[in-house]
Enzyme design. Structure first.
Site, PDB file in Angstrom:
ATOM      1  N   ASP A  20      30.934  42.163  46.292  1.00  0.00           N
ATOM      2  CA  ASP A  20      29.828  41.319  45.825  1.00  0.00           C
ATOM      3  C   ASP A  20      28.503  41.816  46.418  1.00  0.00           C
ATOM      4  OD1 ASP A  20      28.601  39.273  44.503  1.00  0.00           O
ATOM      5  OD2 ASP A  20      29.227  37.698  45.890  1.00  0.00           O
ATOM      6  N   ASN A  22      25.915  43.617  44.656  1.00  0.00           N
ATOM      7  CA  ASN A  22      25.217  44.781  44.087  1.00  0.00           C
ATOM      8  C   ASN A  22      23.827  44.395  43.586  1.00  0.00           C
ATOM      9  OD1 ASN A  22      27.539  46.210  44.503  1.00  0.00           O
ATOM     10  ND2 ASN A  22      28.172  46.271  42.366  1.00  0.00           N
ATOM     11  N   TRP A  25      21.435  43.630  46.486  1.00  0.00           N
ATOM     12  CA  TRP A  25      21.084  44.889  47.157  1.00  0.00           C
ATOM     13  C   TRP A  25      19.952  45.577  46.382  1.00  0.00           C
ATOM     14  CZ3 TRP A  25      21.021  50.011  45.607  1.00  0.00           C
ATOM     15  CH2 TRP A  25      20.983  50.969  46.619  1.00  0.00           C
ATOM     16  N   SER A  65      35.373  40.655  36.294  1.00  0.00           N
ATOM     17  CA  SER A  65      36.248  39.508  36.031  1.00  0.00           C
ATOM     18  C   SER A  65      36.192  39.116  34.554  1.00  0.00           C
ATOM     19  CB  SER A  65      35.818  38.318  36.889  1.00  0.00           C
ATOM     20  OG  SER A  65      34.601  37.800  36.386  1.00  0.00           O
ATOM     21  N   ASN A  68      32.877  37.832  33.846  1.00  0.00           N
ATOM     22  CA  ASN A  68      31.717  38.751  33.876  1.00  0.00           C
ATOM     23  C   ASN A  68      31.247  39.185  32.488  1.00  0.00           C
ATOM     24  OD1 ASN A  68      32.682  40.419  36.979  1.00  0.00           O
ATOM     25  ND2 ASN A  68      31.280  38.714  36.667  1.00  0.00           N
ATOM     26  N   TRP A  69      32.091  38.943  31.438  1.00  0.00           N
ATOM     27  CA  TRP A  69      31.643  39.276  30.076  1.00  0.00           C
ATOM     28  C   TRP A  69      30.434  38.432  29.693  1.00  0.00           C
ATOM     29  CZ3 TRP A  69      33.497  43.588  28.137  1.00  0.00           C
ATOM     30  CH2 TRP A  69      34.787  44.006  28.471  1.00  0.00           C
ATOM     31  N   ARG A 184      35.451  39.718  51.414  1.00  0.00           N
ATOM     32  CA  ARG A 184      34.390  39.512  50.427  1.00  0.00           C
ATOM     33  C   ARG A 184      33.054  39.856  51.080  1.00  0.00           C
ATOM     34  NH1 ARG A 184      33.604  35.279  45.663  1.00  0.00           N
ATOM     35  NH2 ARG A 184      31.592  36.040  44.960  1.00  0.00           N
ATOM     36  N   GLU A 203      44.774  36.469  55.035  1.00  0.00           N
ATOM     37  CA  GLU A 203      43.676  36.220  55.985  1.00  0.00           C
ATOM     38  C   GLU A 203      42.385  36.572  55.250  1.00  0.00           C
ATOM     39  OE1 GLU A 203      43.894  35.072  59.137  1.00  0.00           O
ATOM     40  OE2 GLU A 203      46.055  34.851  58.839  1.00  0.00           O
TER      41      GLU A 203
HETATM   42  C1  FPP Z   1      29.212  41.892  42.172  1.00  0.00           C
HETATM   43  O1  FPP Z   1      27.855  42.040  42.446  1.00  0.00           O
HETATM   44  C2  FPP Z   1      29.671  43.098  41.551  1.00  0.00           C
HETATM   45  C3  FPP Z   1      30.188  43.175  40.314  1.00  0.00           C
HETATM   46  C4  FPP Z   1      30.368  42.017  39.417  1.00  0.00           C
HETATM   47  C5  FPP Z   1      30.593  44.450  39.751  1.00  0.00           C
HETATM   48  C6  FPP Z   1      31.260  45.382  40.710  1.00  0.00           C
HETATM   49  C7  FPP Z   1      31.100  46.707  40.142  1.00  0.00           C
HETATM   50  C8  FPP Z   1      30.970  47.853  40.822  1.00  0.00           C
HETATM   51  C9  FPP Z   1      31.121  47.996  42.274  1.00  0.00           C
HETATM   52  C10 FPP Z   1      30.645  49.079  40.083  1.00  0.00           C
HETATM   53  C11 FPP Z   1      31.575  49.326  38.958  1.00  0.00           C
HETATM   54  C12 FPP Z   1      32.475  50.396  39.312  1.00  0.00           C
HETATM   55  C13 FPP Z   1      33.520  50.705  38.594  1.00  0.00           C
HETATM   56  C14 FPP Z   1      34.368  51.842  39.003  1.00  0.00           C
HETATM   57  C15 FPP Z   1      33.868  49.916  37.387  1.00  0.00           C
HETATM   58  P1  FPP Z   1      26.833  41.125  41.677  1.00  0.00           P
HETATM   59  O2  FPP Z   1      26.311  41.859  40.515  1.00  0.00           O
HETATM   60  O3  FPP Z   1      27.457  39.804  41.344  1.00  0.00           O
HETATM   61  O4  FPP Z   1      25.729  40.972  42.783  1.00  0.00           O
HETATM   62  P2  FPP Z   1      24.848  39.692  43.087  1.00  0.00           P
HETATM   63  O5  FPP Z   1      25.797  38.569  43.398  1.00  0.00           O
HETATM   64  O6  FPP Z   1      24.044  40.134  44.250  1.00  0.00           O
HETATM   65  O7  FPP Z   1      24.031  39.431  41.856  1.00  0.00           O
END
Ligand code: FPP
Length: 236
Positions: A20, A22, A25, A65, A68-69, A184, A203
Site C-alpha cells: 500500500d 504507491n 508516495w 483487488s 480496484n477495478w 501491510r 501475525e
Molecule cells: C496500493 O497503493 C497499491 C496498489 C493498489 C497497486 C499495487 C501495484 C503495484 C505495486 C504495481 C503493479 C505491479 C505489478 C507487477 C502488477 P495505492 O494506490 O492504494 O496507494 P495510496 O493508498 O497511497 O493511494
C-alpha cells in the site's frame, strides 16, 4: 541489521504483503499516481530476492483487488500494463532464482493476452522449487470463499461433508500453507479482503513506510518482529 538464512531464528513459511501507499508516495513528490505504481513494481524484485535468501517458501503480494477495478480507467490501465510487462520480462529471472510463479485470483475474467502470459509463465517456472511467488491480481477473499463453497455444491458434497479441508482444497491457495506473517505498508491497519481464511492465525506487521520505500532491510525488520513473537494458535 539484515537477517540471513541460517541465522538461528524462526522463519515464516508463508509471508503475505499488502503493498500500500504507491499513490501517497507519488503525491508526496508531486508526481502522478502511476509513477508510484512504477516505483512500487521495482521493489517487488528486491523483496523476492530477500525472501529466497531467507528460505521463505511462499511469498504472496497483493497487486490488484477485485475492488480496484473501480479506480479511474487510466490508473487501471497502467497497472495492467505493468502486469503485462512484468509477466513477459521475468521468466528467466524467476528461473535463475528457483522461483515458481503462481497467479492468485480469478484469471477467467482477465484480458486474453494476460491470461496467455500467465499460463506461459506458470508453465515455464513449474519446475522451480525454492519458493513460490503468488501474485494476487483480480483477487478478493470473499469471492474466493464464495467460489469454493459453490464448487463444493457443484461437486455434489452434502452439507456435513463441507468441512475445512473441503473448502481449503477449493481455494486459489489449495496446497499452500496458511499465512504466518502478513505485512501491510503505508500505515493503514486493515486487511482489505486479502487472504481472510488463510490469515486465521497470521501475525500482523504494519509499517508507516510507503511501498516504494520498502526494501530488504525493512523486510528484515518485519521478519525479526515475527521471530520475536510467541504464537499459540488458540492454546494457552
Ligand atoms: C496500493 O497503493 C497499491 C496498489 C493498489 C497497486 C499495487 C501495484 C503495484 C505495486 C504495481 C503493479 C505491479 C505489478 C507487477 C502488477 P495505492 O494506490 O492504494 O496507494 P495510496 O493508498 O497511497 O493511494
Amino acid at each position: 541489521m539484515t537477517m540471513e538464512a541460517g541465522d538461528d531464528v524462526k522463519i515464516p513459511h508463508h509471508v503475505a504483503i499488502i503493498m500500500d501507499g504507491n499513490g501517497r508516495w507519488a503525491a508526496g513528490r508531486g508526481l502522478p499516481r502511476i509513477k508510484g505504481h512504477k516505483a512500487g513494481s521495482a521493489v517487488i524484485e528486491d523483496i523476492i530476492d530477500a525472501a529466497v535468501k531467507m528460505g521463505i517458501k511462499h511469498l504472496s503480494l497483493y497487486a490488484f483487488s477485485t475492488e480496484n477495478w473501480r479506480r479511474p480507467d487510466a490508473e487501471v490501465s497502467v497497472i495492467m500494463s505493468l502486469l503485462r510487462f512484468y509477466l513477459r520480462l521475468h521468466t528467466s529471472r524467476f528461473r535463475n532464482r528457483g522461483v515458481r510463479f503462481h497467479f492468485l485470483g480469478e484469471l477467467e475474467t482477465m484480458p486474453e493476452s494476460i491470461k496467455r502470459d500467465v499460463v506461459e509463465l506458470e508453465a515455464a517456472t513449474a519446475g522451480e522449487s525454492k519458493m513460490v511467488f503468488h501474485l494476487a491480481v483480480n483477487y478478493g477473499s470473499r469471492m474466493e470463499l464464495v467460489k469454493a463453497t459453490q464448487s463444493c455444491i457443484k461437486d455434489g458434497l452434502k452439507a456435513d461433508e463441507i468441512d475445512e479441508s473441503a473448502i481449503n482444497s477449493r481455494l486459489w491457495t489449495a496446497d499452500v500453507p496458511d499465512v504466518d506473517l502478513l505485512i501491510r505498508t503505508s500505515g493503514e491497519l486493515r486487511i482489505s479482503n486479502f487472504l481472510l481464511w488463510q490469515c486465521a492465525y497470521a501475525e500482523f506487521y504494519f509499517t508507516d513506510c510507503h511501498w516504494p520505500d520498502f526494501n530488504q532491510e525493512r523486510f528484515s525488520d518485519a521478519l525479526e518482529s515475527f521471530a520475536s513473537r510467541e504464537r499459540r494458535f488458540g492454546r494457552i
